[in-house]
Write a protein that holds these residues in place. Structure first.
Motif, PDB file in Angstrom:
ATOM      1  N   LEU A   2       4.156  -3.433  -9.580  1.00  0.00           N
ATOM      2  CA  LEU A   2       2.875  -2.751  -9.507  1.00  0.00           C
ATOM      3  C   LEU A   2       2.212  -2.813 -10.877  1.00  0.00           C
ATOM      4  O   LEU A   2       2.825  -2.462 -11.886  1.00  0.00           O
ATOM      5  N   VAL A   3       0.976  -3.286 -10.891  1.00  0.00           N
ATOM      6  CA  VAL A   3       0.193  -3.353 -12.114  1.00  0.00           C
ATOM      7  C   VAL A   3      -1.033  -2.475 -11.910  1.00  0.00           C
ATOM      8  O   VAL A   3      -1.752  -2.620 -10.919  1.00  0.00           O
ATOM      9  N   LEU A   4      -1.240  -1.554 -12.830  1.00  0.00           N
ATOM     10  CA  LEU A   4      -2.419  -0.702 -12.813  1.00  0.00           C
ATOM     11  C   LEU A   4      -3.418  -1.293 -13.794  1.00  0.00           C
ATOM     12  O   LEU A   4      -3.075  -1.545 -14.952  1.00  0.00           O
ATOM     13  N   ILE A   5      -4.639  -1.541 -13.332  1.00  0.00           N
ATOM     14  CA  ILE A   5      -5.669  -2.135 -14.174  1.00  0.00           C
ATOM     15  C   ILE A   5      -6.808  -1.146 -14.305  1.00  0.00           C
ATOM     16  O   ILE A   5      -7.309  -0.624 -13.312  1.00  0.00           O
ATOM     17  N   VAL A  23     -15.764  -8.199 -12.380  1.00  0.00           N
ATOM     18  CA  VAL A  23     -14.444  -7.624 -12.655  1.00  0.00           C
ATOM     19  C   VAL A  23     -13.931  -6.891 -11.418  1.00  0.00           C
ATOM     20  O   VAL A  23     -12.782  -7.078 -11.000  1.00  0.00           O
ATOM     21  N   ALA A  24     -14.777  -6.070 -10.804  1.00  0.00           N
ATOM     22  CA  ALA A  24     -14.361  -5.326  -9.612  1.00  0.00           C
ATOM     23  C   ALA A  24     -13.987  -6.271  -8.474  1.00  0.00           C
ATOM     24  O   ALA A  24     -12.986  -6.048  -7.776  1.00  0.00           O
ATOM     25  N   LYS A  25     -14.750  -7.332  -8.296  1.00  0.00           N
ATOM     26  CA  LYS A  25     -14.479  -8.292  -7.215  1.00  0.00           C
ATOM     27  C   LYS A  25     -13.133  -8.982  -7.420  1.00  0.00           C
ATOM     28  O   LYS A  25     -12.357  -9.136  -6.476  1.00  0.00           O
ATOM     29  N   VAL A  26     -12.854  -9.398  -8.644  1.00  0.00           N
ATOM     30  CA  VAL A  26     -11.575 -10.050  -8.930  1.00  0.00           C
ATOM     31  C   VAL A  26     -10.424  -9.071  -8.706  1.00  0.00           C
ATOM     32  O   VAL A  26      -9.428  -9.405  -8.057  1.00  0.00           O
ATOM     33  N   CYS A  27     -10.563  -7.855  -9.208  1.00  0.00           N
ATOM     34  CA  CYS A  27      -9.505  -6.852  -9.014  1.00  0.00           C
ATOM     35  C   CYS A  27      -9.283  -6.572  -7.531  1.00  0.00           C
ATOM     36  O   CYS A  27      -8.135  -6.454  -7.078  1.00  0.00           O
ATOM     37  N   GLN A  28     -10.355  -6.481  -6.783  1.00  0.00           N
ATOM     38  CA  GLN A  28     -10.243  -6.188  -5.355  1.00  0.00           C
ATOM     39  C   GLN A  28      -9.527  -7.312  -4.608  1.00  0.00           C
ATOM     40  O   GLN A  28      -8.870  -7.063  -3.609  1.00  0.00           O
ATOM     41  N   SER A  29      -9.614  -8.528  -5.098  1.00  0.00           N
ATOM     42  CA  SER A  29      -8.934  -9.638  -4.434  1.00  0.00           C
ATOM     43  C   SER A  29      -7.421  -9.602  -4.661  1.00  0.00           C
ATOM     44  O   SER A  29      -6.673 -10.270  -3.957  1.00  0.00           O
ATOM     45  N   PHE A  30      -6.978  -8.796  -5.628  1.00  0.00           N
ATOM     46  CA  PHE A  30      -5.551  -8.692  -5.916  1.00  0.00           C
ATOM     47  C   PHE A  30      -4.949  -7.350  -5.515  1.00  0.00           C
ATOM     48  O   PHE A  30      -3.728  -7.217  -5.458  1.00  0.00           O
ATOM     49  N   GLY A  31      -5.784  -6.325  -5.297  1.00  0.00           N
ATOM     50  CA  GLY A  31      -5.224  -5.005  -5.031  1.00  0.00           C
ATOM     51  C   GLY A  31      -6.232  -4.055  -4.441  1.00  0.00           C
ATOM     52  O   GLY A  31      -7.234  -4.471  -3.853  1.00  0.00           O
ATOM     53  N   GLN A  32      -5.980  -2.769  -4.623  1.00  0.00           N
ATOM     54  CA  GLN A  32      -6.845  -1.747  -4.049  1.00  0.00           C
ATOM     55  C   GLN A  32      -7.422  -0.856  -5.142  1.00  0.00           C
ATOM     56  O   GLN A  32      -6.754  -0.523  -6.112  1.00  0.00           O
ATOM     57  N   ARG A  33      -8.694  -0.488  -4.937  1.00  0.00           N
ATOM     58  CA  ARG A  33      -9.352   0.428  -5.861  1.00  0.00           C
ATOM     59  C   ARG A  33      -8.820   1.832  -5.585  1.00  0.00           C
ATOM     60  O   ARG A  33      -8.805   2.282  -4.455  1.00  0.00           O
ATOM     61  N   VAL A  34      -8.380   2.532  -6.643  1.00  0.00           N
ATOM     62  CA  VAL A  34      -7.904   3.901  -6.485  1.00  0.00           C
ATOM     63  C   VAL A  34      -8.823   4.901  -7.167  1.00  0.00           C
ATOM     64  O   VAL A  34      -8.782   6.093  -6.859  1.00  0.00           O
ATOM     65  N   GLN A  35      -9.635   4.439  -8.090  1.00  0.00           N
ATOM     66  CA  GLN A  35     -10.707   5.222  -8.700  1.00  0.00           C
ATOM     67  C   GLN A  35     -11.787   4.244  -9.123  1.00  0.00           C
ATOM     68  O   GLN A  35     -11.612   3.029  -8.998  1.00  0.00           O
ATOM     69  N   CYS A  36     -12.896   4.752  -9.607  1.00  0.00           N
ATOM     70  CA  CYS A  36     -14.052   3.882  -9.869  1.00  0.00           C
ATOM     71  C   CYS A  36     -13.703   2.623 -10.666  1.00  0.00           C
ATOM     72  O   CYS A  36     -14.083   1.531 -10.295  1.00  0.00           O
ATOM     73  N   SER A  37     -13.008   2.752 -11.740  1.00  0.00           N
ATOM     74  CA  SER A  37     -12.657   1.591 -12.568  1.00  0.00           C
ATOM     75  C   SER A  37     -11.157   1.426 -12.708  1.00  0.00           C
ATOM     76  O   SER A  37     -10.652   1.018 -13.754  1.00  0.00           O
ATOM     77  N   VAL A  38     -10.443   1.736 -11.627  1.00  0.00           N
ATOM     78  CA  VAL A  38      -8.975   1.662 -11.642  1.00  0.00           C
ATOM     79  C   VAL A  38      -8.500   0.985 -10.360  1.00  0.00           C
ATOM     80  O   VAL A  38      -8.877   1.376  -9.262  1.00  0.00           O
ATOM     81  N   PHE A  39      -7.646  -0.017 -10.524  1.00  0.00           N
ATOM     82  CA  PHE A  39      -7.070  -0.728  -9.389  1.00  0.00           C
ATOM     83  C   PHE A  39      -5.558  -0.747  -9.495  1.00  0.00           C
ATOM     84  O   PHE A  39      -5.004  -0.846 -10.594  1.00  0.00           O
ATOM     85  N   GLU A  40      -4.890  -0.646  -8.341  1.00  0.00           N
ATOM     86  CA  GLU A  40      -3.450  -0.859  -8.232  1.00  0.00           C
ATOM     87  C   GLU A  40      -3.242  -2.203  -7.563  1.00  0.00           C
ATOM     88  O   GLU A  40      -3.800  -2.467  -6.496  1.00  0.00           O
ATOM     89  N   CYS A  41      -2.443  -3.042  -8.182  1.00  0.00           N
ATOM     90  CA  CYS A  41      -2.186  -4.379  -7.649  1.00  0.00           C
ATOM     91  C   CYS A  41      -0.684  -4.594  -7.533  1.00  0.00           C
ATOM     92  O   CYS A  41       0.033  -4.523  -8.534  1.00  0.00           O
ATOM     93  N   LEU A  42      -0.216  -4.855  -6.315  1.00  0.00           N
ATOM     94  CA  LEU A  42       1.190  -5.161  -6.079  1.00  0.00           C
ATOM     95  C   LEU A  42       1.314  -6.680  -6.083  1.00  0.00           C
ATOM     96  O   LEU A  42       1.014  -7.350  -5.088  1.00  0.00           O
ATOM     97  N   ILE A  43       1.729  -7.232  -7.225  1.00  0.00           N
ATOM     98  CA  ILE A  43       1.704  -8.676  -7.439  1.00  0.00           C
ATOM     99  C   ILE A  43       2.964  -9.118  -8.176  1.00  0.00           C
ATOM    100  O   ILE A  43       3.692  -8.298  -8.731  1.00  0.00           O
ATOM    101  N   ASP A  44       3.185 -10.420  -8.193  1.00  0.00           N
ATOM    102  CA  ASP A  44       4.317 -10.943  -8.957  1.00  0.00           C
ATOM    103  C   ASP A  44       3.835 -11.356 -10.355  1.00  0.00           C
ATOM    104  O   ASP A  44       2.643 -11.274 -10.667  1.00  0.00           O
ATOM    105  N   GLY A  72       6.239  -2.117 -12.851  1.00  0.00           N
ATOM    106  CA  GLY A  72       7.459  -2.724 -12.346  1.00  0.00           C
ATOM    107  C   GLY A  72       7.643  -2.599 -10.845  1.00  0.00           C
ATOM    108  O   GLY A  72       6.732  -2.226 -10.106  1.00  0.00           O
ATOM    109  N   ASN A  73       8.855  -2.895 -10.399  1.00  0.00           N
ATOM    110  CA  ASN A  73       9.166  -2.877  -8.972  1.00  0.00           C
ATOM    111  C   ASN A  73       9.572  -1.497  -8.470  1.00  0.00           C
ATOM    112  O   ASN A  73       9.544  -1.241  -7.274  1.00  0.00           O
ATOM    113  N   HIS A  74       9.952  -0.611  -9.357  1.00  0.00           N
ATOM    114  CA  HIS A  74      10.374   0.736  -8.961  1.00  0.00           C
ATOM    115  C   HIS A  74       9.273   1.738  -9.297  1.00  0.00           C
ATOM    116  O   HIS A  74       9.524   2.790  -9.864  1.00  0.00           O
ATOM    117  N   TYR A  75       8.063   1.387  -8.914  1.00  0.00           N
ATOM    118  CA  TYR A  75       6.881   2.166  -9.273  1.00  0.00           C
ATOM    119  C   TYR A  75       6.731   3.462  -8.497  1.00  0.00           C
ATOM    120  O   TYR A  75       6.051   4.365  -8.943  1.00  0.00           O
TER     121      TYR A  75
END
Length: 96
Positions: A2-5, A23-44, A72-75
């Protein structure tokens, strides 16, 4: 992993507003928006590198900033949520 951006893009100009949307469009293609300028991305690790490079190519480093938190993986034990807007369970099927 899990990567928080988080990001802060200067939007005082039309170019800045465009960068913000990109920036928002790229982040959205990798994960989910959790706040206005914050994304959670479950990626390798490879996807994290691509994402970081894509975002770095968009921002103006003199005016904007990006932060990457590698949880990390144990997020699940490292993330706590309080409040109205719940997030999606990243382990569940996201498509209906």
């Amino acid at each position: 992993m899990l990567v928080l951006i988080t990001y802060d893009v200067n939007t005082t100009t039309a170019a800045g507003r465009k960068r913000l949307r990109q920036v928002a469009k790229v982040c959205q293609s990798f994960g989910q928006r959790v706040q206005c300028s914050v994304f959670e991305c479950l990626i390798d690790a490879a996807q994290a590198t691509v994402l970081k490079n894509d975002l770095a190519a968009i921002i103006d480093t003199e005016k904007d900033s990006l932060r990457f938190y590698y949880l990390g993986n144990h997020y699940k034990t490292k993330v706590e949520h309080i409040g109205a807007r719940s997030t999606l369970d990243m382990d569940e099927n996201l498509l209906v």
